[in-house]
Scaffold this motif. Structure first.
Motif, PDB file in Angstrom:
ATOM      1  N   GLU A  97      16.314  46.181  45.795  1.00  0.00           N
ATOM      2  CA  GLU A  97      17.654  45.742  46.328  1.00  0.00           C
ATOM      3  C   GLU A  97      17.597  44.533  46.756  1.00  0.00           C
ATOM      4  O   GLU A  97      19.025  44.105  46.372  1.00  0.00           O
ATOM      5  CB  GLU A  97      17.791  46.630  47.702  1.00  0.00           C
ATOM      6  N   ARG A  98      16.734  43.724  46.979  1.00  0.00           N
ATOM      7  CA  ARG A  98      16.734  42.348  47.381  1.00  0.00           C
ATOM      8  C   ARG A  98      17.262  41.591  46.096  1.00  0.00           C
ATOM      9  O   ARG A  98      18.110  40.287  46.381  1.00  0.00           O
ATOM     10  CB  ARG A  98      15.658  41.760  47.946  1.00  0.00           C
TER      11      ARG A  98
ATOM     12  N   ALA B  71      20.982  41.353  45.891  1.00  0.00           N
ATOM     13  CA  ALA B  71      21.743  40.715  46.952  1.00  0.00           C
ATOM     14  C   ALA B  71      22.243  39.281  46.726  1.00  0.00           C
ATOM     15  O   ALA B  71      21.640  38.763  46.183  1.00  0.00           O
ATOM     16  CB  ALA B  71      20.744  40.445  48.219  1.00  0.00           C
TER      17      ALA B  71
END
Length: 368
Positions: free
Chosen positions: A352-353, A356
């Motif tokens: 998920e990072r 971002a």
């Protein structure tokens, strides 16, 4: 024109020519090349005397082997170190702007994709209105080997391939030929490699007009007449293995798909190599590929490039990319020490990072 320039520009009547000119580096795209080509395409788009653009690579080995990953390596971070995000942001944002410009160009763009066409080379080729491959074409999106991901619009064109071919190619980095590119929708015509100059001559003599739609038709009809006979075209691995690839990827979770591909125990050398590449590649890249294709499925082209820019900058900062390039191109030991070392050790929050937005203000591609 300075013959030492990394991109050469010329004219053949109403046809404008751009030649990537770093043959010793297989015409790998560096920042200067991207800037030069993008600026010239802007000028040609506004020049009424230009009816069509032709893009090719110099040398005998190929069109473009990808991006200049060594310079990106120098700007990326080692594990635990701070990355130089300014350079990676500029490089990828300019590259993706160039790719987007080609996708949306108002005039016919013909790309001669002979020989090696990989990574960033596919990015230039994928958006062209007329994409030519030859019997010598070798294509791949091999980013899994260097801890990156299939970018330059991969979220767009891999999602548009038949069945799950895009997922398979994105995960495995498998090489494919000109006939494969036709089958997968990444090329429009397969023309004999030794017919490049003849094809260019025929195109340059077309009765171009000031109407872009008519010029598109003229180019399309011309290239159709130049195509290599079907019985002389190379066999397509993607077509021949289509049902098998569908079966290998017919699972609802990424670990199952990866286990299926890497667990291939047949005697087909092409599938064996694909399995080996995935098994030895970055354990983070498959998770990114899985998620980028899921997210990109219904995104616009501009949204795809914005997502990929975040991914590219974040992955260069993650250390996976640096380790992959070190092992493949710097130390050349071909023994990357991935951290974490396996697919099951990757935490979802790490994936998920990667997606971002790393910029505190406006996204660099917000205006696309």
């Amino acid at each position: 024109m300075d013959q030492d320039s990394p991109v050469l520009f010329s004219r053949r009547g109403a046809m404008a020519l751009a030649t990537l000119n770093l043959p010793k580096a297989l015409n790998a795209l560096n920042l200067e090349m991207i800037k030069l080509l993008d600026r010239q395409l802007q000028e040609w788009a506004e020049d009424d005397s230009v009816a069509c653009v032709w893009i090719e690579g110099s040398g005998e080995k190929g069109f473009c082997a990808g991006g200049d990953v060594v310079s990106l390596y120098k700007a990326s971070s080692a594990y635990g170190e701070a990355p130089q995000t300014d350079y990676t942001t500029e490089f990828f944002s300019r590259e993706y702007r160039l790719d987007y410009r080609i996708h949306t160009y108002p005039k016919p763009v013909v790309v001669w994709g002979g020989g090696i066409v990989m990574g960033g080379g596919i990015g230039i080729m994928a958006g062209a209105s007329h994409r030519i491959v030859t019997e010598r074409t070798r294509m791949a999106m091999p980013e899994v080997t260097i801890g990156l991901f299939p970018d330059v619009g991969g979220s767009w064109f891999l999602n548009r391939m038949p069945g799950r071919l895009g997922l398979f190619l994105g995960l495995s980095g498998a090489q494919f030929n000109g006939s494969d590119a036709l089958f997968a929708g990444l090329a429009d015509r397969l023309i004999a490699d030794n017919e490049r100059l003849a094809t260019l001559d025929v195109l340059a003599d077309l009765p171009f007009t000031r109407e872009a739609a008519e010029n598109h038709r003229l180019v399309s009809d011309c290239l159709k007449g130049q195509e290599l006979r079907q019985d002389r075209q190379p066999a397509s691995n993607l077509r021949a293995h289509y049902d098998q690839i569908q079966a290998l990827t017919d699972f609802s979770t990424l670990p199952e798909v990866c286990d299926s591909i890497t667990g291939y125990d047949g005697d087909d050398e092409w599938l064996q190599k694909a399995a080996k590449t995935l098994a030895g590649g970055s354990p983070l890249t498959p998770w990114v590929v899985w998620e980028q294709l899921r997210r990109g499925r219904h995104q616009s082209l501009a949204e795809v490039f914005r997502m990929e820019l975040s991914l590219a900058v974040n992955l260069c900062a993650s250390g996976h990319f640096r380790e992959g390039v070190r092992a493949l191109l710097i130390d050349k030991d071909r023994s990357p020490q991935w951290q974490p070392a396996s697919l099951k050790d990757i935490e979802w929050r790490e994936v998920e990072r990667c997606f971002a937005t790393p910029w505190p203000g406006e996204h660099p591609l917000a205006d696309l």
